[in-house]
Design a protein around this motif. Sequence first.
Motif, PDB file in Angstrom:
ATOM      1  N   ASP A  28       0.816  -1.219   0.000  1.00  0.00           N
ATOM      2  CA  ASP A  28       0.000   0.000   0.000  1.00  0.00           C
ATOM      3  C   ASP A  28       0.849   1.269   0.000  1.00  0.00           C
ATOM      4  N   ARG A  29       2.039   1.210   0.610  1.00  0.00           N
ATOM      5  CA  ARG A  29       2.947   2.369   0.617  1.00  0.00           C
ATOM      6  C   ARG A  29       3.631   2.563  -0.725  1.00  0.00           C
ATOM      7  N   GLY A  30       3.467   1.592  -1.609  1.00  0.00           N
ATOM      8  CA  GLY A  30       4.111   1.684  -2.912  1.00  0.00           C
ATOM      9  C   GLY A  30       5.476   1.026  -2.956  1.00  0.00           C
ATOM     10  N   ASP A  31       5.873   0.392  -1.850  1.00  0.00           N
ATOM     11  CA  ASP A  31       7.141  -0.333  -1.824  1.00  0.00           C
ATOM     12  C   ASP A  31       6.921  -1.746  -2.357  1.00  0.00           C
ATOM     13  N   ARG A  32       8.029  -2.443  -2.571  1.00  0.00           N
ATOM     14  CA  ARG A  32       7.945  -3.810  -3.092  1.00  0.00           C
ATOM     15  C   ARG A  32       7.746  -4.785  -1.946  1.00  0.00           C
ATOM     16  N   ALA A  33       6.594  -5.427  -1.945  1.00  0.00           N
ATOM     17  CA  ALA A  33       6.298  -6.445  -0.939  1.00  0.00           C
ATOM     18  C   ALA A  33       7.081  -7.709  -1.253  1.00  0.00           C
ATOM     19  N   ASP A  34       7.270  -8.548  -0.276  1.00  0.00           N
ATOM     20  CA  ASP A  34       7.949  -9.830  -0.466  1.00  0.00           C
ATOM     21  C   ASP A  34       6.926 -10.834  -0.981  1.00  0.00           C
ATOM     22  N   TYR A  35       6.878 -10.991  -2.294  1.00  0.00           N
ATOM     23  CA  TYR A  35       5.866 -11.831  -2.917  1.00  0.00           C
ATOM     24  C   TYR A  35       6.045 -13.313  -2.590  1.00  0.00           C
ATOM     25  N   GLU A  36       7.242 -13.718  -2.285  1.00  0.00           N
ATOM     26  CA  GLU A  36       7.449 -15.111  -1.867  1.00  0.00           C
ATOM     27  C   GLU A  36       6.767 -15.365  -0.529  1.00  0.00           C
ATOM     28  N   VAL A  37       6.860 -14.411   0.377  1.00  0.00           N
ATOM     29  CA  VAL A  37       6.196 -14.540   1.681  1.00  0.00           C
ATOM     30  C   VAL A  37       4.683 -14.541   1.483  1.00  0.00           C
ATOM     31  N   ILE A  38       4.186 -13.619   0.684  1.00  0.00           N
ATOM     32  CA  ILE A  38       2.747 -13.556   0.423  1.00  0.00           C
ATOM     33  C   ILE A  38       2.267 -14.875  -0.175  1.00  0.00           C
ATOM     34  N   HIS A  39       2.993 -15.381  -1.151  1.00  0.00           N
ATOM     35  CA  HIS A  39       2.626 -16.645  -1.797  1.00  0.00           C
ATOM     36  C   HIS A  39       2.631 -17.795  -0.792  1.00  0.00           C
TER      37      HIS A  39
END
Length: 103
Positions: A28-39
């Motif tokens: 939401d802040r526009g930074d890059r989330a850790d998509y591996e963690v989300i997945h």
Amino acid sequence: MIIERLSKEHLNIEKLLAILERELEVFDRGDRADYEVIHAVISYFEVYPEVYHHPQEDLVFAKLRGTRSGCCCEGRRSSSRTPERGPTFTPRRSGGRQRSRGT
């Protein structure tokens, strides 16, 4: 004991939701989330609760109701599943907004 295991799993689920919430805040802040963690978190919620956790809860509920087979709450999870996508998940977002998958 089964109740202790279920309680620990509930605590672990809370931790996973907190991790997912943090990653969504990063996004939401526009930074890059850790998509591996989300997945990994989403993958967990797609399989573990329905295959392992909920059947154990169903056994406890059946025992409490004094039944030997079946769940006293048959259908209680059916509303939280969609056949084409599996379990649905709507995490809370900051500011009270909701995010839902596929809707």
